[in-house]
Design an enzyme around this catalytic site. Structure first.
Site, PDB file in Angstrom:
ATOM      1  CB  SER B 173      -0.941  -0.055   1.209  1.00 43.15           C
ATOM      2  OG  SER B 173      -1.962   0.904   1.079  1.00 43.15           O
ATOM      3  CG  ASP B 335      -6.927  -3.125  -2.985  1.00 42.04           C
ATOM      4  OD1 ASP B 335      -7.731  -2.309  -2.498  1.00 42.04           O
ATOM      5  OD2 ASP B 335      -5.692  -3.004  -2.906  1.00 42.04           O
ATOM      6  CG  HIS B 368      -5.887  -1.962   0.505  1.00 36.44           C
ATOM      7  ND1 HIS B 368      -5.178  -1.752  -0.656  1.00 36.44           N
ATOM      8  CD2 HIS B 368      -5.213  -1.281   1.475  1.00 36.44           C
ATOM      9  CE1 HIS B 368      -4.131  -0.968  -0.403  1.00 36.44           C
ATOM     10  NE2 HIS B 368      -4.128  -0.671   0.876  1.00 36.44           N
TER      11      HIS B 368
END
Lengths: 387, 387
Positions: B173, B335, B368
């Site tokens: 991320s 995600d 995610h």
């Protein structure tokens, strides 16, 4: 409709008024008293409605269109030949179109607590309505209403017209909720069902996501627990809510086509308080829409959507088992608001109960909004299913 | 880490402490002065870091792990044998694991403006830090910092250790942003690159979505333009922001496994102000996290993420063309926060420039978050790529 328009214009698409564009008129339906499923009475209830095409002698050619969250009863046609835009589904509703008004009598009505309460072409009853008993707007004394209540008001409208069967009920998004609820409550009346970008239920994820639309209104000090009609709307909260609704209705691909990339902005590089152009544009567009929408109406529509489940009880799967109508689910492939998985799960529950729902996806870049502005892509499926 | 933990516990998963769990220690790195890319000086800068494994004689076995938005330098191991949970990527970092600490010396550092500033195990410098020049917290006088600044502070840490090449930089991320920026700025130092659930740029859609995390803080009257350290945190705004971050990091499938469906609630059926259990639970969990996080730090992390684009200039595609490191993109299939399309677009820009990035997706229900809690699913790809 206006979201649709804004997006259309932003996207540089043009909307060609056909020479055969319908000229339509808003009509008013009044119920002296309406009692909600929760047992509250609203007196009177007024809603607007439109119709396209001609009712046949035995009243067997009626198609009901139920509108989406930000929508109105203006599904097709124009009020005046000079109008710049037609109703939101004009691409599929009209003479010779997928929902062919040469064959069908198409009815579309405003919901209770319609978002666009201050739009001159909308007639609705909700918290912004003057309560005849007090002479003041209802505010939060207006009862929480549900998709079931929306359907019962529509049912009363159709009863008043002597219409007892529907060739089809068709609606996008929140309109799909109403369409499904029609088929659950009145399986003998609904002959065909087309839930577009829809679902037979609201999951925890979506209910929380929708609460995030309400949050900016509820935390705006100007909201005053809904009793703001003398002081004026909680404009910042309402504007923010409408901005979020716009973004959530778009797929990132479509959003990025419409709004500038962050690298074009310099102020945010130096000031935490500065915002990006994309944010500013989204808010400016929302602020224009806020002029004819009402903050409490948004809260009530959010709540009606959050409480949605077929049959309005605690088992939507059992409820959809009551549907006898042939059904065509039409989710949009890129939809992040009511993604195809919700249509698939809804169809699966019907399949498990012995129904044989059909399923096709609407392609496009716009996400949820493809069910409105991209509907022409599935015009032939709709036409085939209806005929 | 705590989001990870909360989710793990909610999901009923268990975390088995292996007998070979690393015991790790937080270390402190101090830079007397640091000048940001925007030209502001912060003096001093302190950040925490951890290391796993043993540095070899020629310092050629170093892997740098860069953490995600809500994360810290605690990527693996435990501080004490009795700790209930290990670092967030313990499943792939340790003796004999995909990032094998028998071979590699793995370094992980806290970023500037780390969210968890009041966590005893975090050392960071940001708006909540006392400015030695005034004796008071910086607040908004702290400069806007970028992913490029995060990387430069890490570079100074590695320089201080005499480390000049990295066998790999790996991060999930926001950690992928730092990893990519390392490979863009220092192509001669970075030998391998693994952006997990990442992107080489932030698009308009994501920048606006992240602004929606900041909004509840910025509109909380207790925020006081960031100058709240005497009065106490804007707790409602901060809690709400953390709740939104949690939801946005989850796919609906995972979210619905963790939070109750709306039909279990009755109060919302009668009162617009009432909220659903799912919302309440999300907020309660967020409130616990808010006790060791800082509202301004969240705003600064949001801004660093919004401003992210490889090379930190106005053309991220040209910037990624500078990357010479073999690269493995690992987005998570479900995600919705940094969806696979962003990794695909990033990889495509590298491919267009003559690089040959590899690409594989992390399967799972968590969206995610699969890049954190589901990382073991791609352990063999990571191990193969590193060796």
């Amino acid at each position: 409709m206006r979201i649709f328009l804004t997006i259309l214009l932003l996207a540089g698409l043009s909307f060609n008024a056909c020479s055969d564009t319908l000229i339509v008129q808003k009509q008013r339906f009044t119920l002296d008293r309406f009692t909600t499923a929760s047992g509250s009475t609203i007196a009177p209830v007024n809603i607007g409605w439109e119709a396209y095409g001609k009712l046949n002698a035995d009243k067997s050619n009626v198609i009901l269109i139920t509108h989406y969250f930000s929508g109105t009863s203006h599904a097709a046609g124009k009020y005046h030949a000079a109008d710049t835009a037609a109703g939101y589904w004009d691409a599929i509703v009209g003479p010779g179109k997928a929902i062919d008004t040469n064959k069908f009598y198409v009815i579309s009505s405003d919901t209770l607590v319609n978002a666009n309460v201050f739009d001159a072409n909308v007639i609705t009853t909700g918290p912004a309505t003057i309560n005849p008993a007090t002479g003041k707007p209802y505010g939060l004394s207006f009862p929480v209403v549900t998709i079931g209540d929306f359907v019962e008001v529509q049912k009363a409208l159709l009863d008043s017209l002597g219409i007892s069967t529907l060739h089809a009920v068709v609606g996008p998004s929140m309109g799909s909720f109403q369409a499904i609820e029609w088929a659950v409550r009145y399986p003998d009346k609904v002959q065909r069902l087309i839930p577009v970008i829809g679902s037979a239920y609201m999951d925890a994820y979506s209910a929380v996501k929708l609460e995030r639309w309400s949050y900016p209104i509820k935390t705006d000090p100007a909201w005053l627990n809904g009793d703001y009609y003398q002081q004026g709307q909680p404009i910042q909260g309402l504007t923010t809510a409408l901005a979020y609704i716009t973004q959530d209705a778009l797929n990132p691909v479509g959003f990025n086509l419409n709004y500038p990339a962050p690298e074009l902005d310099t102020a945010p590089q130096h000031d935490i308080r500065a915002s990006f152009s994309a944010w500013q544009q989204l808010m400016q567009q929302a602020k224009l829409r806020a002029t004819y929408q009402d903050a409490n109406h948004i809260l009530y529509l959010v709540r009606a959507s959050q409480l949605w489940r077929a049959g309005m009880g605690d088992n939507w799967q059992q409820a959809v088992a009551k549907i006898t109508a042939p059904t065509l689910f039409l989710p949009a492939t890129g939809d992040l608001l009511l993604p195809p998985a919700l249509s698939k799960n809804s169809a699966a529950a019907m399949t498990a109960a012995g129904n044989t729902p059909q399923y096709a996806e609407i392609p496009g870049n716009w996400g949820h909004l493809d069910g409105v502005i991209g509907i022409e892509a599935v015009a032939s499926q709709i036409a085939g299913f209806l005929n």
